[in-house]
Scaffold this motif. Structure first.
Motif, PDB file in Angstrom:
ATOM      1  N   GLU A   1       0.836  -1.214   0.000  1.00 43.47           N
ATOM      2  CA  GLU A   1       0.000   0.000   0.000  1.00 43.47           C
ATOM      3  C   GLU A   1       0.865   1.256   0.000  1.00 43.47           C
ATOM      4  OE1 GLU A   1      -3.775  -1.889   2.528  1.00 43.47           O
ATOM      5  OE2 GLU A   1      -2.414  -0.470   3.490  1.00 43.47           O
ATOM      6  N   LEU A   2       2.017   1.167   0.666  1.00 41.12           N
ATOM      7  CA  LEU A   2       2.895   2.331   0.749  1.00 41.12           C
ATOM      8  C   LEU A   2       3.762   2.462  -0.505  1.00 41.12           C
ATOM      9  CD1 LEU A   2       3.820   1.981   4.520  1.00 41.12           C
ATOM     10  CD2 LEU A   2       2.616   3.933   3.515  1.00 41.12           C
ATOM     11  N   GLY A   3       3.592   1.528  -1.409  1.00 36.98           N
ATOM     12  CA  GLY A   3       4.255   1.624  -2.710  1.00 36.98           C
ATOM     13  C   GLY A   3       5.709   1.214  -2.709  1.00 36.98           C
ATOM     14  N   THR A   4       6.108   0.338  -1.774  1.00 36.11           N
ATOM     15  CA  THR A   4       7.501  -0.104  -1.790  1.00 36.11           C
ATOM     16  C   THR A   4       7.564  -1.638  -1.797  1.00 36.11           C
ATOM     17  OG1 THR A   4       9.675   0.194  -0.779  1.00 36.11           O
ATOM     18  CG2 THR A   4       7.790   0.176   0.732  1.00 36.11           C
ATOM     19  N   HIS A   5       8.740  -2.188  -1.536  1.00 38.21           N
ATOM     20  CA  HIS A   5       8.945  -3.633  -1.676  1.00 38.21           C
ATOM     21  C   HIS A   5       9.468  -4.223  -0.371  1.00 38.21           C
ATOM     22  CE1 HIS A   5      13.312  -2.991  -1.725  1.00 38.21           C
ATOM     23  NE2 HIS A   5      13.011  -1.864  -2.335  1.00 38.21           N
ATOM     24  N   THR A   6       9.339  -5.558  -0.264  1.00 35.09           N
ATOM     25  CA  THR A   6       9.895  -6.243   0.907  1.00 35.09           C
ATOM     26  C   THR A   6      11.410  -6.335   0.727  1.00 35.09           C
ATOM     27  OG1 THR A   6       9.545  -8.373  -0.159  1.00 35.09           O
ATOM     28  CG2 THR A   6       7.777  -7.591   1.277  1.00 35.09           C
ATOM     29  N   SER A   7      12.114  -6.721   1.781  1.00 28.68           N
ATOM     30  CA  SER A   7      13.576  -6.748   1.724  1.00 28.68           C
ATOM     31  C   SER A   7      14.067  -7.777   0.699  1.00 28.68           C
ATOM     32  CB  SER A   7      14.155  -7.094   3.099  1.00 28.68           C
ATOM     33  OG  SER A   7      15.558  -7.219   3.014  1.00 28.68           O
ATOM     34  N   ILE A   8      14.975  -7.333  -0.175  1.00 22.29           N
ATOM     35  CA  ILE A   8      15.494  -8.258  -1.189  1.00 22.29           C
ATOM     36  C   ILE A   8      16.413  -9.309  -0.540  1.00 22.29           C
ATOM     37  CG2 ILE A   8      15.321  -6.647  -3.142  1.00 22.29           C
ATOM     38  CD1 ILE A   8      18.367  -6.180  -2.829  1.00 22.29           C
ATOM     39  N   LEU A   9      16.793  -9.058   0.711  1.00 23.33           N
ATOM     40  CA  LEU A   9      17.681 -10.002   1.390  1.00 23.33           C
ATOM     41  C   LEU A   9      16.910 -11.008   2.259  1.00 23.33           C
ATOM     42  CD1 LEU A   9      20.537  -7.529   2.363  1.00 23.33           C
ATOM     43  CD2 LEU A   9      20.480  -9.119   0.454  1.00 23.33           C
ATOM     44  N   ALA A  10      15.586 -11.104   2.036  1.00 21.84           N
ATOM     45  CA  ALA A  10      14.753 -12.002   2.857  1.00 21.84           C
ATOM     46  C   ALA A  10      15.326 -13.423   2.998  1.00 21.84           C
ATOM     47  CB  ALA A  10      13.330 -12.041   2.328  1.00 21.84           C
ATOM     48  N   PRO A  11      15.818 -14.044   1.893  1.00 26.09           N
ATOM     49  CA  PRO A  11      16.348 -15.406   2.051  1.00 26.09           C
ATOM     50  C   PRO A  11      17.542 -15.453   3.009  1.00 26.09           C
ATOM     51  CG  PRO A  11      15.911 -14.964  -0.256  1.00 26.09           C
ATOM     52  CD  PRO A  11      15.779 -13.647   0.470  1.00 26.09           C
ATOM     53  N   LEU A  12      18.328 -14.368   3.013  1.00 28.10           N
ATOM     54  CA  LEU A  12      19.487 -14.307   3.914  1.00 28.10           C
ATOM     55  C   LEU A  12      19.026 -14.199   5.371  1.00 28.10           C
ATOM     56  CD1 LEU A  12      22.615 -14.060   3.691  1.00 28.10           C
ATOM     57  CD2 LEU A  12      22.298 -11.592   3.852  1.00 28.10           C
ATOM     58  N   TRP A  13      18.030 -13.314   5.608  1.00 27.89           N
ATOM     59  CA  TRP A  13      17.503 -13.161   6.980  1.00 27.89           C
ATOM     60  C   TRP A  13      16.925 -14.492   7.444  1.00 27.89           C
ATOM     61  CZ3 TRP A  13      20.189  -9.358   7.190  1.00 27.89           C
ATOM     62  CH2 TRP A  13      20.029  -8.198   6.433  1.00 27.89           C
ATOM     63  N   TYR A  14      16.264 -15.169   6.513  1.00 24.57           N
ATOM     64  CA  TYR A  14      15.644 -16.448   6.869  1.00 24.57           C
ATOM     65  C   TYR A  14      16.712 -17.471   7.250  1.00 24.57           C
ATOM     66  CZ  TYR A  14      12.448 -20.327   7.043  1.00 24.57           C
ATOM     67  OH  TYR A  14      11.711 -21.382   7.498  1.00 24.57           O
ATOM     68  N   ALA A  15      17.724 -17.609   6.391  1.00 24.94           N
ATOM     69  CA  ALA A  15      18.750 -18.640   6.614  1.00 24.94           C
ATOM     70  C   ALA A  15      19.488 -18.411   7.933  1.00 24.94           C
ATOM     71  CB  ALA A  15      19.727 -18.658   5.447  1.00 24.94           C
ATOM     72  N   GLY A  16      19.878 -17.168   8.179  1.00 24.43           N
ATOM     73  CA  GLY A  16      20.623 -16.855   9.406  1.00 24.43           C
ATOM     74  C   GLY A  16      19.776 -17.129  10.646  1.00 24.43           C
ATOM     75  N   SER A  17      18.524 -16.685  10.585  1.00 22.54           N
ATOM     76  CA  SER A  17      17.657 -16.843  11.754  1.00 22.54           C
ATOM     77  C   SER A  17      17.288 -18.301  11.981  1.00 22.54           C
ATOM     78  CB  SER A  17      16.385 -16.015  11.580  1.00 22.54           C
ATOM     79  OG  SER A  17      16.737 -14.675  11.373  1.00 22.54           O
ATOM     80  N   PHE A  18      17.145 -19.042  10.888  1.00 24.44           N
ATOM     81  CA  PHE A  18      16.822 -20.463  11.013  1.00 24.44           C
ATOM     82  C   PHE A  18      17.959 -21.186  11.748  1.00 24.44           C
ATOM     83  CE2 PHE A  18      16.484 -24.879   9.766  1.00 24.44           C
ATOM     84  CZ  PHE A  18      15.117 -25.113   9.765  1.00 24.44           C
ATOM     85  N   ALA A  19      19.194 -20.864  11.363  1.00 25.57           N
ATOM     86  CA  ALA A  19      20.357 -21.500  11.992  1.00 25.57           C
ATOM     87  C   ALA A  19      20.421 -21.149  13.481  1.00 25.57           C
ATOM     88  CB  ALA A  19      21.636 -21.053  11.286  1.00 25.57           C
ATOM     89  N   ILE A  20      20.164 -19.885  13.798  1.00 27.71           N
ATOM     90  CA  ILE A  20      20.202 -19.459  15.202  1.00 27.71           C
ATOM     91  C   ILE A  20      19.096 -20.171  15.994  1.00 27.71           C
ATOM     92  CG2 ILE A  20      19.897 -17.489  16.756  1.00 27.71           C
ATOM     93  CD1 ILE A  20      21.183 -15.734  14.560  1.00 27.71           C
ATOM     94  N   GLY A  21      17.903 -20.249  15.391  1.00 28.57           N
ATOM     95  CA  GLY A  21      16.784 -20.925  16.051  1.00 28.57           C
ATOM     96  C   GLY A  21      17.079 -22.397  16.295  1.00 28.57           C
ATOM     97  N   ALA A  22      17.686 -23.038  15.288  1.00 25.90           N
ATOM     98  CA  ALA A  22      18.004 -24.470  15.417  1.00 25.90           C
ATOM     99  C   ALA A  22      19.039 -24.680  16.523  1.00 25.90           C
ATOM    100  CB  ALA A  22      18.518 -25.014  14.090  1.00 25.90           C
ATOM    101  N   LEU A  23      20.025 -23.769  16.604  1.00 25.05           N
ATOM    102  CA  LEU A  23      21.038 -23.862  17.667  1.00 25.05           C
ATOM    103  C   LEU A  23      20.388 -23.709  19.033  1.00 25.05           C
ATOM    104  CD1 LEU A  23      24.116 -21.838  16.383  1.00 25.05           C
ATOM    105  CD2 LEU A  23      24.012 -24.275  16.938  1.00 25.05           C
ATOM    106  N   ALA A  24      19.454 -22.746  19.136  1.00 25.21           N
ATOM    107  CA  ALA A  24      18.760 -22.533  20.411  1.00 25.21           C
ATOM    108  C   ALA A  24      18.000 -23.793  20.796  1.00 25.21           C
ATOM    109  CB  ALA A  24      17.810 -21.341  20.304  1.00 25.21           C
ATOM    110  N   GLY A  25      17.394 -24.448  19.806  1.00 28.32           N
ATOM    111  CA  GLY A  25      16.659 -25.685  20.067  1.00 28.32           C
ATOM    112  C   GLY A  25      17.586 -26.786  20.554  1.00 28.32           C
ATOM    113  N   ILE A  26      18.797 -26.849  19.948  1.00 28.88           N
ATOM    114  CA  ILE A  26      19.772 -27.872  20.332  1.00 28.88           C
ATOM    115  C   ILE A  26      20.261 -27.628  21.762  1.00 28.88           C
ATOM    116  CG2 ILE A  26      22.142 -28.680  19.878  1.00 28.88           C
ATOM    117  CD1 ILE A  26      21.486 -28.242  16.846  1.00 28.88           C
ATOM    118  N   ALA A  27      20.380 -26.356  22.143  1.00 27.25           N
ATOM    119  CA  ALA A  27      20.879 -26.021  23.481  1.00 27.25           C
ATOM    120  C   ALA A  27      19.958 -26.551  24.581  1.00 27.25           C
ATOM    121  CB  ALA A  27      21.045 -24.506  23.600  1.00 27.25           C
TER     122      ALA A  27
END
Ligand SMILES: [Fe+2]
Ligand SMILES: [Fe+2]
Length: 214
Positions: free
Chosen positions: A106-132
């Motif tokens: 609606e504001l006429g802009t786009h989502t972050s083009i680095l979304a896959p990077l944010w996803y991958a990094g956060s997924f790894a951190i989340g998985a580590l937290a789960g392992i802990a």
């Protein structure tokens, strides 16, 4: 009837499917109406619209990360009850993802083009937290949510005053995140050591300052 037991491989494939849908697919179907719908669109100057769009892009990137964190944890959490709780929370974060994406358009802009990077990094951190272990994993959820709340407060202070649509979304998100934090602590989440909390704050700072531009 007995519930189906999923193997680690099943869960890995499920996780990969979620990752692709979250980062590359269309916005998920929200479970609740968008809080912005209750407010009329108002006239914003070009600068105001641009600022609101950038802030909403940061929030959307944060929600991509939230999805990944929860999904990463769900993959490695030990107690099935914790795994269920994480998955439910990640479904609730879906609403945030869909609402922020709608507002960004609606504001006429786009989502972050680095979304896959944010996803991958956060997924790894989340998985580590789960392992802990579950108490750390839940403590990690609580700390993440507390940091998100502080961050939402800062955005509410910066958003153009008259942008009631963006504000309504962030206010509802703030309530939801507070509930997620309380639930994680009630379920046995431990307080994380200070260096871990500092590292998390630094990681989120990197993401938010990049997503402002990209
Ligand atoms: Fe969220
Ligand atoms: Fe949350």
């Amino acid at each position: 009837m007995t519930a189906r037991q999923y193997s680690p491989f099943d869960r890995f494939i499920h996780g990969l499917d979620q990752a692709l849908r979250t980062t590359l697919g269309p916005a998920p179907q929200p479970s609740r109406p968008n809080p912005a719908a209750a407010h009329a669109e108002v006239e914003l100057t070009t600068a105001e619209r641009e600022l609101a769009g950038r802030l909403m892009r940061i929030n959307h990137a944060g929600e991509i990360s939230a999805q990944a964190l929860y999904q990463g944890q769900a993959l490695t959490a030990r107690l099935p009850t914790v795994r269920d709780k994480m998955e439910r929370a990640s479904v609730e974060e879906n609403d945030h993802l869909a609402w922020t994406e709608e507002r960004i358009r609606e504001l006429g802009t786009h989502t972050s083009i680095l979304a896959p990077l944010w996803y991958a990094g956060s997924f790894a951190i989340g998985a580590l937290a789960g392992i802990a272990g579950d108490k750390w994993s839940l403590g990690f959820v609580a700390e993440t949510e507390h940091q998100v709340i502080r961050h939402l407060d800062a955005h509410l202070a910066r958003l153009p005053e008259q942008d009631a649509k963006s504000r309504a979304i962030l206010e509802q998100m703030r309530d939801d995140e507070a509930r997620h934090a309380t639930a994680a602590i009630a379920a046995g989440g431990a307080t994380l050591p200070v260096p871990v909390r500092q590292f998390m704050a630094l990681t989120s700072k990197t993401m938010t300052s990049t997503a402002y531009w990209l």
